[in-house]
Design an enzyme around this catalytic site. Sequence first.
Site, PDB file in Angstrom:
ATOM      1  CG  ASP A   1      -1.175  -7.778  -2.097  1.00 53.04           C
ATOM      2  OD1 ASP A   1      -1.059  -8.574  -1.132  1.00 53.04           O
ATOM      3  OD2 ASP A   1      -1.988  -6.851  -2.118  1.00 53.04           O
ATOM      4  CB  SER A   2       2.776  -8.129   1.548  1.00 53.18           C
ATOM      5  OG  SER A   2       1.556  -8.046   2.260  1.00 53.18           O
ATOM      6  CB  SER A   3      -1.412 -11.618  -0.175  1.00 54.66           C
ATOM      7  OG  SER A   3      -2.083 -10.756   0.719  1.00 54.66           O
TER       8      SER A   3
ATOM      9  CG  ASP B   1      -2.151  -8.108   4.639  1.00 55.72           C
ATOM     10  OD1 ASP B   1      -2.485  -7.387   5.596  1.00 55.72           O
ATOM     11  OD2 ASP B   1      -2.863  -8.249   3.628  1.00 55.72           O
TER      12      ASP B   1
ATOM     13  CB  THR C   1      -0.931   0.004   1.230  1.00 57.17           C
ATOM     14  OG1 THR C   1      -1.776  -1.150   1.176  1.00 57.17           O
ATOM     15  CG2 THR C   1      -1.808   1.243   1.250  1.00 57.17           C
TER      16      THR C   1
ATOM     17  CB  THR D   1       2.059 -20.208  23.277  1.00 54.05           C
ATOM     18  OG1 THR D   1       0.735 -19.857  23.738  1.00 54.05           O
ATOM     19  CG2 THR D   1       2.868 -18.936  23.118  1.00 54.05           C
ATOM     20  CD  GLN D   2      -3.990 -22.306  19.693  1.00 53.54           C
ATOM     21  OE1 GLN D   2      -4.965 -21.660  20.069  1.00 53.54           O
ATOM     22  NE2 GLN D   2      -4.078 -23.578  19.346  1.00 53.54           N
ATOM     23  CB  CYS D   3      -0.873 -16.823  24.191  1.00 52.90           C
ATOM     24  SG  CYS D   3      -1.994 -17.961  25.026  1.00 52.90           S
TER      25      CYS D   3
ATOM     26  CB  THR E   1       2.357 -10.647  15.989  1.00 53.24           C
ATOM     27  OG1 THR E   1       3.234 -11.718  16.327  1.00 53.24           O
ATOM     28  CG2 THR E   1       1.064 -11.236  15.440  1.00 53.24           C
TER      29      THR E   1
END
Length: 343
Positions: free
Chosen positions: A60-62, A93, A16, A279-281, A168
């Site tokens: 695009d970063s995707s 992203d 962007t 961990t998901q956290c 993140t």
Amino acid sequence: MNNSKANILLIYTGGTIGMVKDFKTGALKSFDFKTLLDQIPELMLLDCDIDTVSFKKPIDSSNMNIDCWVQIAQLIEDNYDAFDGFVVLHGSDTMSYTASALSFMLENLGKPVVFTGSQLPIGDLRTDAKENLITSIQVASLQSEGKPLIKEVCLYFEYKLYRANRTTKLNAEDFLAFSSFNYHDLAESGVHLKVNTEYLYKPDEKKTLKIHKNLDNNIALIKVYPGITEAVIQSVFNTPDLKAVIIETYGAGNCTTESWFLNILTKNILNGIHIINITQCVGGSVMLGHYETSSALKNIGVISGKDITTEAALGKLMFLLGQKISGNLFKTMYETPLRGELS
């Protein structure tokens, strides 16, 4: 600390931040970075020389992939001696993935590599692109005693400078899109630019830059959830040429203790597949063996990702597999901080 004249290279990959709005049609179009000073005259207030280079086909970063990571590393290697710092313009992203991977690919980095981008394009009335770009260049140009002050891969977004492999992306709409839950901010931009020098990475200055371009993406990522089935887990481990699996578990590294689950992990570890527990956290750390539900994982040889982010966990895994490290040494190196990615 001073901000003496520095040579900064902008590397545009896409995203962007590299778009401007056609005010007649409202459509977004690519921005020509060769006219950067015309678009952002405030950059002339910075006491540094700025040059630009762009991917031949910005993406695009995707669509970011390991070939693009190697391309960024190659541009830094080719221009390393001619510039004091680098600013990589990247879509938000996958920015944390790319920046984390580059932190492992650039060993003994002695200059700043600052990733940045924006939520709104440069030509938008309320854009965050200008501030992010201007401050990223300023950060990259900081020097102390004639040498770059920052010597690591960083990410700058919305007034905060972070260690890249600790970040993140948390928000798709707010300007404050990134966070670093398990490590301190490296700098904060306000009325003054405050650098927290005690938290900066300090490489061995006796060693020279080494670029690692061999990455192995024969890996998989599993996010466990209540009700996950044996068929789902087994299908992942049936992937051809699979070498390693990252498992995102609950809390401090906990997961189901069902015998079928542990049997699959045990069988694959014995067959040489590396299994990493993270961990998901977004904050906190894996503590294998702290609870009964993670003791079994520790006993069968699962590797602890400790407080690493998912993005850094993937980059580190591809990097270490590319070094063809195996066995107990692999486990030791994964559980050891290589670029400040672990506490």
